[in-house]
Design a protein around this motif. Structure first.
Motif, PDB file in Angstrom:
ATOM      1  N   SER A 196      -7.975  15.713  -4.561  1.00 23.94           N
ATOM      2  CA  SER A 196      -8.659  14.326  -3.987  1.00 23.94           C
ATOM      3  C   SER A 196      -7.576  13.398  -4.444  1.00 23.94           C
ATOM      4  O   SER A 196      -7.665  12.457  -5.278  1.00 23.94           O
ATOM      5  CB  SER A 196     -10.037  14.083  -4.898  1.00 23.94           C
ATOM      6  OG  SER A 196     -10.890  15.193  -4.541  1.00 23.94           O
ATOM      7  N   MET A 210      -3.069   8.045  -5.690  1.00 24.65           N
ATOM      8  CA  MET A 210      -4.226   7.795  -6.215  1.00 24.65           C
ATOM      9  C   MET A 210      -4.977   9.001  -6.327  1.00 24.65           C
ATOM     10  O   MET A 210      -4.942   9.712  -5.330  1.00 24.65           O
ATOM     11  CB  MET A 210      -4.967   6.530  -5.756  1.00 24.65           C
ATOM     12  CG  MET A 210      -3.863   5.216  -5.677  1.00 24.65           C
ATOM     13  SD  MET A 210      -4.760   4.171  -4.530  1.00 24.65           S
ATOM     14  CE  MET A 210      -3.226   2.979  -4.409  1.00 24.65           C
ATOM     15  N   SER A 211      -6.268   8.991  -7.413  1.00 24.46           N
ATOM     16  CA  SER A 211      -7.076  10.123  -7.262  1.00 24.46           C
ATOM     17  C   SER A 211      -8.473   9.450  -6.617  1.00 24.46           C
ATOM     18  O   SER A 211      -8.783   8.199  -6.860  1.00 24.46           O
ATOM     19  CB  SER A 211      -7.516  10.328  -8.880  1.00 24.46           C
ATOM     20  OG  SER A 211      -8.699  11.067  -8.733  1.00 24.46           O
ATOM     21  N   GLU A 212      -8.982  10.223  -5.791  1.00 21.68           N
ATOM     22  CA  GLU A 212     -10.189   9.665  -5.217  1.00 21.68           C
ATOM     23  C   GLU A 212     -11.446  10.631  -5.647  1.00 21.68           C
ATOM     24  O   GLU A 212     -12.490  10.666  -5.248  1.00 21.68           O
ATOM     25  CB  GLU A 212     -10.269   9.728  -3.649  1.00 21.68           C
ATOM     26  CG  GLU A 212      -9.236   8.940  -3.191  1.00 21.68           C
ATOM     27  CD  GLU A 212      -9.349   8.841  -1.559  1.00 21.68           C
ATOM     28  OE1 GLU A 212      -9.286   7.755  -0.957  1.00 21.68           O
ATOM     29  OE2 GLU A 212      -9.151   9.950  -0.737  1.00 21.68           O
ATOM     30  N   GLU A 271     -14.662  11.894  -7.573  1.00 13.71           N
ATOM     31  CA  GLU A 271     -15.535  11.071  -8.105  1.00 13.71           C
ATOM     32  C   GLU A 271     -15.793  11.067  -9.535  1.00 13.71           C
ATOM     33  O   GLU A 271     -15.391  12.185 -10.321  1.00 13.71           O
ATOM     34  CB  GLU A 271     -16.868  11.921  -7.660  1.00 13.71           C
ATOM     35  CG  GLU A 271     -18.477  11.335  -7.741  1.00 13.71           C
ATOM     36  CD  GLU A 271     -19.665  12.110  -7.351  1.00 13.71           C
ATOM     37  OE1 GLU A 271     -20.702  11.702  -7.728  1.00 13.71           O
ATOM     38  OE2 GLU A 271     -19.352  13.047  -6.756  1.00 13.71           O
ATOM     39  N   PHE A 292     -13.724   9.342 -11.586  1.00 14.26           N
ATOM     40  CA  PHE A 292     -12.468   9.272 -12.102  1.00 14.26           C
ATOM     41  C   PHE A 292     -12.257   8.049 -12.847  1.00 14.26           C
ATOM     42  O   PHE A 292     -11.587   7.819 -13.904  1.00 14.26           O
ATOM     43  CB  PHE A 292     -11.305   9.523 -11.147  1.00 14.26           C
ATOM     44  CG  PHE A 292      -9.896   9.293 -11.637  1.00 14.26           C
ATOM     45  CD1 PHE A 292      -9.456  10.439 -12.564  1.00 14.26           C
ATOM     46  CD2 PHE A 292      -9.002   8.341 -11.370  1.00 14.26           C
ATOM     47  CE1 PHE A 292      -8.319  10.220 -13.073  1.00 14.26           C
ATOM     48  CE2 PHE A 292      -7.713   8.199 -11.868  1.00 14.26           C
ATOM     49  CZ  PHE A 292      -7.196   9.053 -12.771  1.00 14.26           C
ATOM     50  N   THR A 304      -7.485   3.936 -10.431  1.00 14.14           N
ATOM     51  CA  THR A 304      -7.314   5.227  -9.692  1.00 14.14           C
ATOM     52  C   THR A 304      -5.802   5.762  -9.637  1.00 14.14           C
ATOM     53  O   THR A 304      -5.490   6.705  -9.137  1.00 14.14           O
ATOM     54  CB  THR A 304      -7.795   5.012  -8.278  1.00 14.14           C
ATOM     55  OG1 THR A 304      -7.118   4.042  -7.555  1.00 14.14           O
ATOM     56  CG2 THR A 304      -9.307   4.798  -8.223  1.00 14.14           C
ATOM     57  N   THR A 305      -4.733   4.767  -9.869  1.00 14.51           N
ATOM     58  CA  THR A 305      -3.477   5.085  -9.639  1.00 14.51           C
ATOM     59  C   THR A 305      -3.069   6.213 -10.613  1.00 14.51           C
ATOM     60  O   THR A 305      -3.281   5.930 -11.912  1.00 14.51           O
ATOM     61  CB  THR A 305      -2.754   3.904  -9.902  1.00 14.51           C
ATOM     62  OG1 THR A 305      -2.982   2.924  -8.809  1.00 14.51           O
ATOM     63  CG2 THR A 305      -1.185   4.330  -9.746  1.00 14.51           C
ATOM     64  N   ARG A 330      -3.335  10.467 -17.323  1.00 15.11           N
ATOM     65  CA  ARG A 330      -4.029  10.213 -16.176  1.00 15.11           C
ATOM     66  C   ARG A 330      -3.914  11.625 -15.388  1.00 15.11           C
ATOM     67  O   ARG A 330      -5.213  11.880 -14.679  1.00 15.11           O
ATOM     68  CB  ARG A 330      -3.570   8.885 -15.291  1.00 15.11           C
ATOM     69  CG  ARG A 330      -3.770   7.621 -16.000  1.00 15.11           C
ATOM     70  CD  ARG A 330      -3.363   6.472 -15.496  1.00 15.11           C
ATOM     71  NE  ARG A 330      -4.489   6.286 -14.350  1.00 15.11           N
ATOM     72  CZ  ARG A 330      -5.765   5.975 -14.512  1.00 15.11           C
ATOM     73  NH1 ARG A 330      -5.980   5.367 -15.973  1.00 15.11           N
ATOM     74  NH2 ARG A 330      -6.619   5.779 -13.773  1.00 15.11           N
ATOM     75  N   ALA A 365      -7.530  13.475 -14.331  1.00 12.28           N
ATOM     76  CA  ALA A 365      -7.801  13.744 -12.827  1.00 12.28           C
ATOM     77  C   ALA A 365      -8.232  15.105 -12.675  1.00 12.28           C
ATOM     78  O   ALA A 365      -8.935  15.659 -12.074  1.00 12.28           O
ATOM     79  CB  ALA A 365      -6.413  13.517 -11.879  1.00 12.28           C
TER      80      ALA A 365
END
Length: 428
Positions: A159, A271-273, A275, A277, A281-282, A312, A316
């Motif tokens: 993601s 970025m992480s998309e 759910e 997270f 998001t970076t 991070r 993730a």
């Protein structure tokens, strides 16, 4: 009052550190395939390095650095980011004279920033980063982005969103800078205090403001993409074409500027998309910084790199439910009964370890049953059992914990027996 770790720092304990080691080993493997070499720089540097290399107008320099004066009256700063230190080392050690160009470096390093701690954002953060110095070829920009995406994909992350932008060359930036000043000047009093200062020092960073992001003037601000000259426009098109050739999806974000003054041409964030997270998001960010080496009194040398937050990255992986194999099963645990057998166990453990076998023993003088429980907690593959009788006969019992099968083995053949057993597939 009990002493605890300072706010914004964390201890990495056994059970957790194995995950970090696994991730670091994966990253090192990717770096080796991309022909990057490791560099390690000091934990602290002269404050001037970051003032010149990162930029006086940045939040890092103005608000977030841990700066102190040493006993000699020198101003020193705990490293807040990695690029400036690598650039300083590149100049100091004249790596620009290395016949192998460009110079491709990677690092794992703790960074220090005084900011409000929150999930995934610490005052002591751990970062993986890479820098490529000595080439202005847009293919290098694509390679750097490709390396970052490869790290994430090989660790199992799916993601992800890659956003890119061009900040252009100096001419393009100067033209865009004046356009930004003209655009925001009528709204100066409506902007936060930081942005009012940025409008004078580095108006591009107004676009990166978290407080004023919803101000109407932000939505109508002139885009750098409208001010790229022909050379900068072609450079950006080349980068995008290379990414397409590599099968890497991306989105162009005209407001992506990054937070450091030394960037030009390519800028990017991953970025992480996933759910759950979190709001921030970076995962990683970087870009090209032609001009930084000259700022540090080196020769004209183009560069590009990125920084990737390790905390991070682990977040993730957790958000995407990616399990990390932290198998720490012990090869052998010695269970000894009796004073003389316990003494002999010290020698045996030493010999096993010298021959490449992971081994441990009881050091608390526990009963046999308690020693077996300890072996079970350590998830030992084999338990080596002997007491005074076995010692007198110079043998030892080797029990496989998964099956309960047990063999009596002469002490003189123990190492060979275990090595043969492990080479048969038990030990990887």
């Amino acid at each position: 009052m009990s002493i605890k770790a300072p706010r914004g720092t964390a201890d990495l304990l056994p059970g957790t550190i194995e995950k970090w080691q696994f991730v670091e080993d994966k990253i090192k493997d990717v770096c080796e395939r991309y022909h990057f070499k490791e560099i390690r720089t000091p934990l602290f540097e002269h404050t001037e390095l970051f003032q010149r290399g990162v930029g006086d107008s940045t939040d890092i320099v103005q608000k977030e650095m841990y700066t102190f004066e040493d006993r000699g009256g020198r101003s020193l700063t705990l490293r807040p980011e990695g690029t400036a230190s690598v650039a300083r080392s590149f100049v100091e050690h004249k790596l620009f004279g290395n016949p192998n160009q460009p110079v491709k470096l990677y690092y794992f390093a703790p960074m220090f920033r005084y900011e409000r701690p929150q999930k995934g954002r610490m005052r002591q953060l751990n970062q993986f980063g890479i820098e490529v110095l000595g080439s202005s070829n847009p293919a290098v920009d694509a390679e750097v982005i490709d390396l970052a995406m490869t790290v994430y994909s090989e660790l199992g992350l799916r993601s992800l969103k890659l956003v890119i932008n061009s900040l252009g060359d100096k001419e393009s930036r100067d033209n865009h800078r004046q356009a930004l000043v003209n655009h925001f000047e009528p709204h100066r009093d409506e902007l936060c205090g930081d942005c009012q200062t940025r409008l004078r020092q580095n108006p591009l960073r107004v676009l990166d403001c978290k407080k004023d992001r919803d101000h109407p003037a932000m939505k109508t601000a002139p885009s750098i993409l409208d001010y790229l000259n022909n050379e900068s426009e072609k450079y950006f098109e080349d980068v995008k074409n290379y990414l397409t050739m590599m099968g890497i999806d991306y989105t162009v974000d005209k407001n992506l500027v990054r937070g450091l003054d030394y960037y030009n041409h390519t800028a990017f964030e991953i970025m992480s998309e996933a759910e759950g997270f979190g709001a921030i998001t970076t995962l990683a960010g970087g870009g090209r910084y032609n001009g930084l080496i000259e700022e540090l009194d080196g020769p004209s040398t183009p560069g590009i790199g990125f920084g990737m937050g390790m905390e991070r990255l682990l977040m993730a992986l957790e958000a995407e439910h990616r399990e990390i194999d932290t198998n720490s099963n012990l090869d052998c645990f010695l269970v000894a009964v009796g004073e003389e057998a316990s003494k002999k166990a010290v020698q045996l453990v030493h010999e096993l370890r010298k021959n490449g076998i992971q081994a441990d023993k009881d050091y608390l003088d526990r009963k046999m049953k308690a020693q077996f429980k300890a072996a079970d907690r350590y998830q030992a593959k084999y338990v080596l059992i002997f007491g005074e009788d076995e010692l007198s006969r110079e043998v030892i019992n080797v029990r496989e914990m998964s099956t309960g099968n047990q063999n009596e083995v002469p002490l003189t053949q123990l190492i060979e027996h275990l090595q043969d057993t492990f080479s048969g597939g038990e030990k990887q």
